[in-house]
Design an enzyme around this catalytic site. Sequence first.
Site, short mmCIF file in Angstrom:
data_model
loop_
_atom_site.label_atom_id
_atom_site.label_comp_id
_atom_site.label_asym_id
_atom_site.label_seq_id
_atom_site.Cartn_x
_atom_site.Cartn_y
_atom_site.Cartn_z
N ASP A 14 0.85 -1.18 0.00
CA ASP A 14 0.00 0.00 0.00
C ASP A 14 0.88 1.24 0.00
OD1 ASP A 14 -1.97 2.13 1.00
OD2 ASP A 14 -3.25 0.36 0.97
N ASP A 40 4.48 3.23 -3.95
CA ASP A 40 3.62 3.96 -4.88
C ASP A 40 3.66 3.15 -6.16
OD1 ASP A 40 2.53 5.59 -6.86
OD2 ASP A 40 3.43 7.42 -6.08
N VAL A 41 2.57 2.47 -6.46
CA VAL A 41 2.59 1.52 -7.58
C VAL A 41 2.57 2.19 -8.95
CG1 VAL A 41 1.68 -0.46 -6.32
CG2 VAL A 41 0.09 1.21 -7.32
N TYR A 133 -12.46 6.89 -15.42
CA TYR A 133 -12.54 5.60 -14.73
C TYR A 133 -12.96 4.50 -15.71
CZ TYR A 133 -13.86 2.14 -11.18
OH TYR A 133 -13.96 1.01 -10.42
N LYS A 137 -10.57 1.42 -17.00
CA LYS A 137 -10.92 0.02 -16.75
C LYS A 137 -11.05 -0.76 -18.06
CE LYS A 137 -10.93 0.16 -12.28
NZ LYS A 137 -9.93 -0.61 -11.51
N THR A 168 -18.13 -0.42 -0.65
CA THR A 168 -16.81 -0.38 -0.05
C THR A 168 -16.47 1.09 0.26
OG1 THR A 168 -15.50 0.00 -2.05
CG2 THR A 168 -16.15 -2.28 -1.58
#
Length: 240
Positions: A14, A40-41, A133, A137, A168
């Site tokens: 994370d 930080d991906v 978004y 995706k 969530t």
Amino acid sequence: MLFAREGAKVVAVDRDIEAARDTQKRVIAEGGVCEAEQADVTKSADVLRVVEASIARFGRIDVLVNNVGIAKVGGPVELSEEDWDMVFDVNVKSMFLACKHALPYMEGQGGGSIVNVSSMAGVRWAGVPYVSYGASKSAVNGLSRYVAMQYAMKNIRCNTILPGLMNTPMIVEPLSGQYDNVDDMIAQRDAICPTGKMGEAWDVAYAALYLASDESKYVNGLELLVDGGLHHQVLAPKAA
């Protein structure tokens, strides 16, 4: 936590190390094995460091789950260029980088399974105008298909989960401005679902567990909708 319960040795990653450590503590409390790593991906050096740390700790990477994503509300006119770039960096580039650095180890060990978490928004209108978004995706779906086919002969599978409306914490911040309050948002989103209720994170986790497992050894390049049947239902745009 679900993977650890099934016997997996987990590396939780994370940007917020305390979030990863919270997961680690919960897994260890249940008798599982979990390492916590900060990264930080969207940054290649960070992702490579985590992959190498995982190899150093466990010797192999059997499963890669890419489950990082953000959403910014807005269509092509309303959305800033900066937000567009941010969404694509987090939602798509992160998965590209994780695959880039994990795949050589999977190939060297003779196989592996990659599970990318996309969204129903990648294949249809989701009821809220967030063009970046949905487009990101869709890109995740394409990335997954190409990885799946390129590496199929190397015993590496790549599948995608497309959650529908899910209850969530992720939905609260980006979507709260579209509704009167959080409770109203949850009620309206529940009402849209064919089951009368949104899904939850565990529903996605169980799908990921299946796609990561040997039980799905002949499943590759799949886009698995986890949405209670919502993809069969027409969604009208929300009134301004």
